[in-house]
Enzyme design. Structure first.
Site, mmCIF file in Angstrom:
data_model
loop_
_atom_site.group_PDB
_atom_site.id
_atom_site.type_symbol
_atom_site.label_atom_id
_atom_site.label_comp_id
_atom_site.label_asym_id
_atom_site.label_seq_id
_atom_site.Cartn_x
_atom_site.Cartn_y
_atom_site.Cartn_z
ATOM 1 N N ASP A 11 0.760 -1.360 0.031
ATOM 2 C CA ASP A 11 0.174 0.015 -0.139
ATOM 3 C C ASP A 11 0.706 1.153 -0.132
ATOM 4 O OD1 ASP A 11 -2.325 -1.521 0.138
ATOM 5 O OD2 ASP A 11 -2.190 -1.735 2.384
ATOM 6 N N LYS A 30 1.982 2.249 -4.976
ATOM 7 C CA LYS A 30 2.552 1.933 -6.366
ATOM 8 C C LYS A 30 1.715 1.902 -7.511
ATOM 9 C CE LYS A 30 2.556 -2.387 -4.383
ATOM 10 N NZ LYS A 30 2.083 -1.863 -2.689
ATOM 11 N N GLY A 47 -4.518 -4.290 -3.688
ATOM 12 C CA GLY A 47 -5.331 -3.265 -4.162
ATOM 13 C C GLY A 47 -4.861 -1.835 -4.558
ATOM 14 N N HIS A 48 -4.789 -1.591 -5.711
ATOM 15 C CA HIS A 48 -4.080 -0.321 -6.300
ATOM 16 C C HIS A 48 -5.040 0.758 -6.599
ATOM 17 C CE1 HIS A 48 -0.469 -3.225 -7.168
ATOM 18 N NE2 HIS A 48 -0.743 -3.127 -5.803
ATOM 19 N N GLN A 56 1.918 -5.965 -3.341
ATOM 20 C CA GLN A 56 2.451 -6.132 -2.003
ATOM 21 C C GLN A 56 3.724 -5.304 -1.337
ATOM 22 O OE1 GLN A 56 1.838 -9.313 -3.760
ATOM 23 N NE2 GLN A 56 -0.160 -8.773 -3.132
ATOM 24 N N GLY A 60 -10.608 -3.294 3.309
ATOM 25 C CA GLY A 60 -11.438 -2.339 4.286
ATOM 26 C C GLY A 60 -10.738 -2.152 5.712
ATOM 27 N N ARG A 61 -9.742 -3.109 6.037
ATOM 28 C CA ARG A 61 -9.572 -2.971 7.343
ATOM 29 C C ARG A 61 -8.589 -1.781 7.759
ATOM 30 N NH1 ARG A 61 -5.986 -8.784 7.533
ATOM 31 N NH2 ARG A 61 -5.749 -8.062 5.287
ATOM 32 N N ARG A 68 -5.313 0.265 8.827
ATOM 33 C CA ARG A 68 -4.028 -0.070 8.697
ATOM 34 C C ARG A 68 -3.539 0.418 9.886
ATOM 35 N NH1 ARG A 68 -3.530 2.332 2.586
ATOM 36 N NH2 ARG A 68 -4.367 0.764 1.564
ATOM 37 N N LYS A 72 2.815 10.370 0.002
ATOM 38 C CA LYS A 72 2.083 10.645 1.292
ATOM 39 C C LYS A 72 2.846 11.618 1.970
ATOM 40 C CE LYS A 72 -1.826 7.573 1.320
ATOM 41 N NZ LYS A 72 -2.413 6.641 2.184
ATOM 42 N N GLY A 83 -0.035 14.154 -2.992
ATOM 43 C CA GLY A 83 -1.556 13.998 -3.162
ATOM 44 C C GLY A 83 -1.541 12.709 -3.994
HETATM 45 P P1 GDP Z 1 -0.827 0.321 -3.312
HETATM 46 O O1 GDP Z 1 -1.354 -0.916 -3.037
HETATM 47 O O2 GDP Z 1 0.775 0.510 -3.195
HETATM 48 O O3 GDP Z 1 -1.023 0.582 -4.939
HETATM 49 O O4 GDP Z 1 -1.442 1.473 -2.534
HETATM 50 P P2 GDP Z 1 -2.932 1.783 -2.098
HETATM 51 O O5 GDP Z 1 -3.735 2.023 -3.598
HETATM 52 O O6 GDP Z 1 -3.496 0.276 -1.645
HETATM 53 O O7 GDP Z 1 -2.877 2.906 -1.091
HETATM 54 C C1 GDP Z 1 -2.382 3.905 -1.346
HETATM 55 C C2 GDP Z 1 -3.580 5.219 -0.980
HETATM 56 O O8 GDP Z 1 -2.807 6.238 -1.127
HETATM 57 C C3 GDP Z 1 -4.521 5.338 -2.219
HETATM 58 O O9 GDP Z 1 -5.522 5.669 -1.691
HETATM 59 C C4 GDP Z 1 -3.830 6.437 -3.155
HETATM 60 O O10 GDP Z 1 -4.738 7.097 -4.005
HETATM 61 C C5 GDP Z 1 -3.372 7.456 -2.099
HETATM 62 N N1 GDP Z 1 -2.098 8.017 -2.198
HETATM 63 C C6 GDP Z 1 -1.176 7.758 -3.031
HETATM 64 N N2 GDP Z 1 -0.203 8.656 -3.275
HETATM 65 C C7 GDP Z 1 -0.410 9.740 -2.216
HETATM 66 C C8 GDP Z 1 -0.041 10.910 -1.838
HETATM 67 O O11 GDP Z 1 1.039 11.217 -2.138
HETATM 68 N N3 GDP Z 1 -0.743 11.626 -1.173
HETATM 69 C C9 GDP Z 1 -1.954 11.108 -0.436
HETATM 70 N N4 GDP Z 1 -2.672 11.987 0.397
HETATM 71 N N5 GDP Z 1 -2.564 10.014 -0.912
HETATM 72 C C10 GDP Z 1 -2.001 9.164 -1.877
HETATM 73 P P1 IMO Z 2 -0.824 -4.048 -2.204
HETATM 74 O O1 IMO Z 2 -0.368 -4.501 -3.634
HETATM 75 C C1 IMO Z 2 -0.718 -4.710 2.118
HETATM 76 C C2 IMO Z 2 -0.888 -8.834 3.577
HETATM 77 C C3 IMO Z 2 -2.033 -9.151 4.200
HETATM 78 C C4 IMO Z 2 -1.667 -10.017 5.217
HETATM 79 C C5 IMO Z 2 -0.648 -10.692 4.520
HETATM 80 C C6 IMO Z 2 -0.837 -12.173 3.769
HETATM 81 O O2 IMO Z 2 -2.225 -3.305 -2.258
HETATM 82 O O3 IMO Z 2 0.316 -3.417 -1.495
HETATM 83 P P2 IMO Z 2 -2.240 -12.909 1.879
HETATM 84 O O4 IMO Z 2 -3.707 -12.582 1.681
HETATM 85 O O5 IMO Z 2 -1.444 -12.334 0.824
HETATM 86 O O6 IMO Z 2 -2.073 -14.370 2.176
HETATM 87 O O7 IMO Z 2 -2.235 -12.026 3.154
HETATM 88 O O8 IMO Z 2 -0.027 -10.008 3.158
HETATM 89 N N1 IMO Z 2 -0.998 -8.181 2.157
HETATM 90 C C7 IMO Z 2 -1.045 -6.986 1.764
HETATM 91 N N2 IMO Z 2 -1.063 -5.892 2.704
HETATM 92 N N3 IMO Z 2 -0.961 -4.620 0.743
HETATM 93 C C8 IMO Z 2 -1.140 -5.490 -0.272
HETATM 94 O O9 IMO Z 2 -1.035 -5.352 -1.571
HETATM 95 C C9 IMO Z 2 -1.109 -6.772 0.320
HETATM 96 N N4 IMO Z 2 -1.225 -7.991 0.027
HETATM 97 C C10 IMO Z 2 -1.247 -8.837 1.212
HETATM 98 O O10 IMO Z 2 -2.628 -8.107 4.698
HETATM 99 O O11 IMO Z 2 -0.816 -9.252 6.173
HETATM 100 MG MG MG Z 3 -2.941 -1.524 -1.914
#
Ligand code: GDP
Ligand code: IMO
Ligand code: MG
Length: 430
Positions: free
Chosen positions: A13, A16, A40-41, A224, A306-307, A309, A335, A419
């Protein structure tokens, strides 16, 4: 042109997806290489927000081809739902733009059921998985009993599915006391998915090679993060795939000489979902301040489950570790804007462990639970920095924070995100 690798430097998260979308503007091919819909991206383009779990984040950029590597575990139902959602929003997901490796493993409902049952049985020792069937699917892969997307081309695919479900039914019923799944119904359902997905199945290694030969830039999108890697993460609190730079090579079937950039994406602070050690975790008002209430779309609640973090100060011991494991040539910080408004900031620079202070992990991430962080204190800033577009636009404390991180990790920071939107980015001049 060669390969640019993007990997998560923390526990996932890191942003990426957002960074992949940005850099995909300069690439012709974008490849996902690890995991499945545990990822989840999030991509934000103006008023539009895309939440992707399987389809590579390059898909929103119109001039890219997206490919999914053999190291992935793919739930075909989820993939088709995601493709349909994208199509409804006018994104072209035809087979000329999206390709699925024949070697990617298929997640069946029996894997999902086993993931849930196993977590429940573990009780307090649960791993905190996303319950998407990831662990059981990779277990089948290692045991050489899994089904792969290439099996969808076989005339007897439905029979193979029902056989695989029945094999797991015995475990579900006899070990976990669950109800069996209707293997024939699953087989029928999967036959339908196969009909739709067949045109997308490809030799992804060959596709990547052809793209490289044609002079294209290939961007690989990590899922991940480094600390969730099956080999180098905080085992057993890890995922079951290899989300590090090395995983790119095995998943896509390319050699290391094709890679010229390895970008580590890290938040300006630390987060983690699920169980496992996290030395710089903040429990209380500061942790809550970093997490947010959920009012903003970027607040720290999982995109997939939705957990909430877990949040804490940036851990530079772990970031140095990630830089070593992946061979980062660049760092991207996301961020930074979330830190605005905090009077004082801390960053973990070392650990106390076994009566000594360590700047680097003595035994990899295995002793984290017994390690106490040693912090450096840095001044905070109050200014809203979401409109900053150059390093000079940042308040002095913001510039100092970035300089400190760069110096401590020994890897240059090339981009800083302030952002979620595409243009909310500071390009650092080196
Ligand atoms: P990923 O799994 O690495 O792709 O990241 P996620 O999408 O799960 O979580 C990142 C969250 O932060 C998303 O809601 C993005 O829209 C948001 N985000 C990414 N970069 C920034 C940033 O620089 N600032 C803020 N406020 N939000 C960001
Ligand atoms: P993105 O690509 C955050 C975590 C789970 C759990 C562990 C094992 O959005 O960054 P799994 O279902 O893979 O067997 O769970 O890995 N986990 C993540 N945490 N972002 C992810 O993906 C994750 N993918 C798996 O929360 O702790
Ligand atoms: Mg994610």
């Amino acid at each position: 042109m060669p390969i640019t690798i993007i990997v998560g430097a923390q526990w996932g998260d890191e942003g990426k997806g957002r960074i992949t979308d940005l850099l995909a503007a300069e690439a012709e091919m974008v490849a996902r290489f690890s995991g499945g819909d545990n990822a989840g991206h999030t991509i934000t383009v103006g008023n539009e927000v895309f939440k992707l779990h399987l389809v590579p984040s390059g898909i929103v950029q119109p001039n890219t081809v997206s490919v999914m590597g053999a190291g992935m575990a793919v739930n075909p139902k989820k993939l088709l739902e995601e493709m349909d959602g994208l199509m409804e929003r006018g994104i072209d997901v035809s087979p000329s733009r999206l390709k699925l490796s024949a070697g990617a493993h298929l997640i069946l409902p029996s894997h999902v059921a086993l993931d849930g049952a196993s977590e429940e049985t573990r009780g307090e020792d649960a791993l905190g998985t996303t319950k998407r069937g990831i662990g059981p699917t990779y277990a089948d892969k290692a045991a050489r009993t899994g089904l792969r997307s290439g099996d969808m081309l076989a005339a007897d695919f439905a029979r193979r599915v029902s056989q695989a479900v029945n094999a797991k039914n015995r475990v579900l019923v006899e070990i976990y006391g669950c109800h069996p799944l209707d293997a024939e119904a699953v087989a029928d359902e999967f036959e339908g998915y196969a009909r739709r997905l067949r045109p997308y199945i490809a030799d992804v290694s060959l596709q990547v090679h052809l793209a490289l030969q044609a002079g294209s830039r290939v961007l690989t999108e990590g899922a991940q993060g480094t600390l969730l890697d099956i080999n180098h993460g905080t085992y057993p609190y890890v995922t079951s795939s290899s989300p590090i730079a090395g995983g790119v090579l095995t998943s896509l079937g390319v050699g290391p000489r094709e890679v010229d950039r390895v970008i580590g994406v890290t938040k300006a602070f630390q987060t983690r979902v699920g169980e496992g050690p996290m030395p710089t975790e903040l429990i209380g008002p500061l942790g809550n301040a970093l997490r947010g209430t959920g009012a903003n779309p970027w607040d720290e609640f999982g995109t997939t489950t939705g957990r909430p973090r877990r949040c804490g100060w940036l851990d530079l011991v772990l970031l140095r570790y990630a830089a070593r494991i992946n061979g980062f040539t660049e760092l991207i910080i996301t961020k930074l804007d979330v830190l605005s408004g905090l009077d004082q900031l801390r960053v973990g620079v070392a650990y106390k462990y076994g009566g000594r202070e360590w700047r680097d992990l003595p035994f990899g991430p295995n002793a984290l639970a017994e390690s106490q962080p040693v912090y450096a204190d840095l001044p905070g800033w109050s200014k809203d920095i979401t409109g900053a577009r150059e390093f000079a636009d940042l308040p002095p404390a913001g510039r100092r924070y970035l300089d400190f991180v760069q110096q401590e990790v020994g890897v240059p920071i090339t981009l800083v995100s302030v952002g979620p939107e595409r243009e909310q980015i500071i390009r650092m001049i080196s």
